[in-house]
Structure formats: C-alpha cells, structure tokens
Design an enzyme around this catalytic site. Sequence first.
Site, PDB file in Angstrom:
ATOM      1  N   SER A 138       0.858  -1.179   0.000  1.00 19.78           N
ATOM      2  CA  SER A 138       0.000   0.000   0.000  1.00 19.78           C
ATOM      3  C   SER A 138       0.899   1.235   0.000  1.00 19.78           C
ATOM      4  O   SER A 138       1.723   1.393   0.899  1.00 19.78           O
ATOM      5  CB  SER A 138      -0.877  -0.031   1.256  1.00 19.78           C
ATOM      6  OG  SER A 138      -1.614   1.163   1.376  1.00 19.78           O
ATOM      7  N   ASP A 178      -7.140   3.017  -3.394  1.00 18.80           N
ATOM      8  CA  ASP A 178      -7.898   3.053  -2.141  1.00 18.80           C
ATOM      9  C   ASP A 178      -8.266   4.499  -1.826  1.00 18.80           C
ATOM     10  O   ASP A 178      -7.388   5.342  -1.619  1.00 18.80           O
ATOM     11  CB  ASP A 178      -7.046   2.458  -1.004  1.00 18.80           C
ATOM     12  CG  ASP A 178      -7.826   2.311   0.297  1.00 18.80           C
ATOM     13  OD1 ASP A 178      -9.002   2.720   0.350  1.00 18.80           O
ATOM     14  OD2 ASP A 178      -7.251   1.771   1.264  1.00 18.80           O
ATOM     15  N   LYS A 190      -9.648  -6.812   7.581  1.00 20.87           N
ATOM     16  CA  LYS A 190      -8.640  -6.478   8.589  1.00 20.87           C
ATOM     17  C   LYS A 190      -9.117  -7.115   9.881  1.00 20.87           C
ATOM     18  O   LYS A 190     -10.168  -6.708  10.405  1.00 20.87           O
ATOM     19  CB  LYS A 190      -8.537  -4.959   8.773  1.00 20.87           C
ATOM     20  CG  LYS A 190      -7.929  -4.250   7.570  1.00 20.87           C
ATOM     21  CD  LYS A 190      -7.899  -2.762   7.769  1.00 20.87           C
ATOM     22  CE  LYS A 190      -7.369  -2.078   6.514  1.00 20.87           C
ATOM     23  NZ  LYS A 190      -7.690  -0.645   6.504  1.00 20.87           N
ATOM     24  N   LYS A 209      -1.032  -1.134  -4.499  1.00 21.89           N
ATOM     25  CA  LYS A 209      -2.220  -0.312  -4.220  1.00 21.89           C
ATOM     26  C   LYS A 209      -1.741   1.096  -3.917  1.00 21.89           C
ATOM     27  O   LYS A 209      -0.773   1.273  -3.178  1.00 21.89           O
ATOM     28  CB  LYS A 209      -2.966  -0.926  -3.043  1.00 21.89           C
ATOM     29  CG  LYS A 209      -3.736   0.034  -2.144  1.00 21.89           C
ATOM     30  CD  LYS A 209      -4.537  -0.703  -1.094  1.00 21.89           C
ATOM     31  CE  LYS A 209      -4.717   0.098   0.173  1.00 21.89           C
ATOM     32  NZ  LYS A 209      -5.402  -0.662   1.238  1.00 21.89           N
ATOM     33  N   ASP A 247     -13.680  -1.982   2.537  1.00 21.33           N
ATOM     34  CA  ASP A 247     -12.785  -2.065   3.693  1.00 21.33           C
ATOM     35  C   ASP A 247     -13.603  -1.560   4.891  1.00 21.33           C
ATOM     36  O   ASP A 247     -14.275  -2.342   5.577  1.00 21.33           O
ATOM     37  CB  ASP A 247     -11.534  -1.210   3.399  1.00 21.33           C
ATOM     38  CG  ASP A 247     -10.588  -1.027   4.580  1.00 21.33           C
ATOM     39  OD1 ASP A 247     -10.934  -1.400   5.712  1.00 21.33           O
ATOM     40  OD2 ASP A 247      -9.476  -0.465   4.390  1.00 21.33           O
ATOM     41  N   GLU A 260     -10.977   0.491  -3.840  1.00 20.62           N
ATOM     42  CA  GLU A 260     -11.279   0.188  -2.433  1.00 20.62           C
ATOM     43  C   GLU A 260     -12.007   1.362  -1.776  1.00 20.62           C
ATOM     44  O   GLU A 260     -11.556   2.512  -1.863  1.00 20.62           O
ATOM     45  CB  GLU A 260      -9.938  -0.096  -1.722  1.00 20.62           C
ATOM     46  CG  GLU A 260     -10.067  -0.597  -0.305  1.00 20.62           C
ATOM     47  CD  GLU A 260      -8.697  -1.002   0.265  1.00 20.62           C
ATOM     48  OE1 GLU A 260      -7.775  -1.352  -0.520  1.00 20.62           O
ATOM     49  OE2 GLU A 260      -8.549  -0.957   1.495  1.00 20.62           O
ATOM     50  N   GLY A 303      -4.038  -4.154   6.296  1.00 15.64           N
ATOM     51  CA  GLY A 303      -3.159  -3.796   7.406  1.00 15.64           C
ATOM     52  C   GLY A 303      -3.457  -2.394   7.881  1.00 15.64           C
ATOM     53  O   GLY A 303      -4.142  -1.622   7.211  1.00 15.64           O
ATOM     54  N   LYS A 322      -2.977   5.062  -2.683  1.00 14.57           N
ATOM     55  CA  LYS A 322      -4.019   5.871  -2.075  1.00 14.57           C
ATOM     56  C   LYS A 322      -4.412   6.964  -3.063  1.00 14.57           C
ATOM     57  O   LYS A 322      -3.539   7.535  -3.746  1.00 14.57           O
ATOM     58  CB  LYS A 322      -3.503   6.503  -0.783  1.00 14.57           C
ATOM     59  CG  LYS A 322      -3.175   5.477   0.294  1.00 14.57           C
ATOM     60  CD  LYS A 322      -4.432   4.860   0.867  1.00 14.57           C
ATOM     61  CE  LYS A 322      -4.125   3.936   2.018  1.00 14.57           C
ATOM     62  NZ  LYS A 322      -5.357   3.336   2.577  1.00 14.57           N
TER      63      LYS A 322
HETATM   64  O1  OSB Z   1      -7.367   1.780   4.227  1.00 15.21           O
HETATM   65  O2  OSB Z   1      -6.145   0.075   4.048  1.00 15.21           O
HETATM   66  C1  OSB Z   1      -6.355   1.176   4.541  1.00 15.21           C
HETATM   67  C2  OSB Z   1      -3.385   2.179   6.763  1.00 15.21           C
HETATM   68  C3  OSB Z   1      -4.033   2.876   7.763  1.00 15.21           C
HETATM   69  C4  OSB Z   1      -5.396   3.032   7.681  1.00 15.21           C
HETATM   70  C5  OSB Z   1      -6.112   2.495   6.599  1.00 15.21           C
HETATM   71  C6  OSB Z   1      -5.469   1.786   5.616  1.00 15.21           C
HETATM   72  C7  OSB Z   1      -4.070   1.652   5.679  1.00 15.21           C
HETATM   73  C8  OSB Z   1      -3.257   0.982   4.654  1.00 15.21           C
HETATM   74  C9  OSB Z   1      -1.932   0.444   5.112  1.00 15.21           C
HETATM   75  O3  OSB Z   1      -3.558   0.962   3.487  1.00 15.21           O
HETATM   76  C10 OSB Z   1      -1.681  -0.955   4.767  1.00 15.21           C
HETATM   77  C11 OSB Z   1      -0.532  -1.523   5.595  1.00 15.21           C
HETATM   78  O4  OSB Z   1      -0.669  -1.694   6.815  1.00 15.21           O
HETATM   79  O5  OSB Z   1       0.522  -1.811   5.014  1.00 15.21           O
HETATM   80 MG    MG Z   2      -8.432   0.634   2.837  1.00 12.05          MG
END
Ligand code: OSB
Ligand code: MG
Length: 361
Positions: free
Chosen positions: A130, A182, A256, A155, A232, A207, A284, A157
């Site tokens: 991510s 995401d 998660k 992925k 999510d 996402e 995560g 953001k």
């Molecule tokens: O939306 O998946 C998410 C981290 C913090 C809060 C939300 C998200 C995330 C990540 C990190 O995308 C993924 C990781 O822990 O490597």
């Molecule tokens: Mg997410």
Amino acid sequence: MKLEYYLLDMPLIVPFKTSFGTDVNRKPLIFRLEHNGIVSYSESVTDQDPFYSYEDNDTALHVIKRYLAQNIKDVPDPEEFLTRSSNIKGHNMAKAALEMLLYDYRAREMGKPLHEFLGDSRGYANVGISIGMDDINKMIKRIDDALKLKYKRIKVKIMKGEELKIVSAIRDVYPDINLSVDANSDYTEKDFELLKKLDKFNLVYIEQPLYHDDLIYHARLAREISTPICLDESITSPEKAQKAFDIGACSVINIKPGRVSGLTNSLKIARIARENNGHVWIGGMLETGVGRSYNIAMASNKLIDYPGDTSPNSKYYIRDIVKNPYNMEDGIIKDYNGAGNGIEIDEELINKYAVERGVIF
Ligand code: OSB
Ligand code: MG
C-alpha cells in the site's frame, strides 16, 4: 494472571498520506497477557485519531479496562469471549485486541503455530503493498522499488480530484501491473461520473470509494462502474459482509482482523465471500510486528485468494519491536514455525518507545 498494556510512540520512516490525513508517527497500543507460564502479545489497530473509524487508542483502552478485560479472566475460547462481549456495541478494534491474545494463548498452549491452529494454511502469505500519496514522481519511484521486490499487487491511495492524475501517470509507466486504488471513503453519490473515468485504467478494484459505513450507494455505484468494488471500512462484521454480497455492494473484501473483532470473524467473512463468489485479502493498519503476525497467519489461510497489504513493516519502521521481523521473498512471506504468533518481543525496545503503560489486572 496479568494483563498489561503499553502505549508506544514510533516515528514512521516516511509520512503515510491518505485521503483522511497524513501520519508521521504511529502510537501502537500493545497488550501483554501472562498466565500459566505463557506470555502473549497483541496489538490494537487503533491509532491516536478516529479518522479511519470512530475508534481510537483512548476509546479502545477505555472499553477494554471497563468492560472487556473481565471477559478474558478465565482465558475462554475466542468465540466464547465474543459471545460474552456482544452486549458491548461496536468497539471491534478493542475486542480484536483481546480476541487475538486468546488465539495466541490457545495456540501456544497446544504448541502450535497460529497459522496451523487457524487451519487450512498454505504456510505463506501472498503480499501486496500500500503506497501513500506523495509527489507523483516519488510514488512512481516507490512503485518501481516495490516491483523490484516482487510485490504481487500495488495499491495506491487516492483522493477526490487527484485520482486521474495519479492513476494515469502510473499507467503511462506501468500499463500492465496488478494495480488497485484506495479512496478511504473520500467520494459521495454525486461523484459517480468522476469515478467511472477510472474504468479505462484496468484496476483490479477500487477500495472503499464512498462513505465509511455505506453499503447502499456502493451497490448503486457497482451497477454503473465496471471496475470491481472492494470494501474495507464498511465491512465490520460477518452480517455486514453477507448484506454487502446480498445487495451487490462489492465483489471483493479487504479483511482487517482488527476491524472485525478479530480472527473468528475474519474466518467467517472469508467463508461468506467464498460462498458468494467474492474475493478476499488481508489488509493492514501500519501495525508493528506484533499486529502483523496475526495478519500474516490469517493471510495464509487458503480462503484468502488475493494478495494483501501485509508488507514487511521495515517499510514503515526503522526498528520493529519484534526481534524476528518478517522477510519477503518473491512476493511471499513465510509463516513463523514457533508456537502461537511466533514473534520474539524486543522488551528493551518496547520500554524505549513506551510513553504510557499500565496493569489492567
Ligand atoms: O485503508 O487500508 C487502509 C493504513 C491505515 C489506515 C487504513 C489503511 C491503511 C493501509 C496500510 O492501506 C496498509 C498496511 O498496513 O501496510
Ligand atoms: Mg483501505
């Protein structure tokens, strides 16, 4: 029997930018249970602010101290703990922190690695990455590095107004990689025309485009867009997962364990997805090696068919609080073979990072 917590303050190697904010440090909330010579550690996925969900470190600690801790005093089965705690509405992250402690305790008691204790393990997890938002050239560089390390899915953001710039710049350089985005709930039902513009980029899924607790508008969007929708934030329980499939709100779920009260419900959601021809992967929350160990054990389950956000967290932290952090090879992380979650805690480092600690009982 003893239950303790540590609140840590750990700097991130690079700030992690999402549509809801930029993290420059994380405050992991760690739990330690000692009973009959067995020591278990778990981590709450909450952080200092309630920006991803309504829970934060303070609410988790409050609910655990006042309501949940008493429910683990006889070390019940994880499922029994959830039944006892069902009078507490929500607060899944708080529940998950204790539920996972119980899983680790049970697995250690039997001398089994957690992934085997959960059953149907491949023995390894398929790993994606991510990548937070940044200057687009820096994002491309991070993708380049990730591809060299053989991550199986990238992925990135996105946020409203930045999505086309980010995705088209990436697709210009990498037309064929396994790519997803995401949005962390940054769009509304008024943005469908904008979101449909993402269809031409051949993303594996988008996402959580809409509201953090929504299913209805996602179902409406799913009928208009050809990119698969992954939920999510919206999927907080097996019931929500079933409802999402019933109304066609998504075809993919980012599970998660921390968001769904732990591993019991993670397994249930994975089964529901399978029955509904959906896909699942393990997400995560920038956990330390403590939280990551539960995610990896879960991601190794054969029901999990897509690569997850379980990158080795050397991506996030200079030094982890476990002495045996995961390594990834060819996009795969092998499960630990030690009993329980298999981690070896670096107590010295926990003490160094701790900004608060306490004995709950
Ligand atoms: O939306 O998946 C998410 C981290 C913090 C809060 C939300 C998200 C995330 C990540 C990190 O995308 C993924 C990781 O822990 O490597
Ligand atoms: Mg997410």
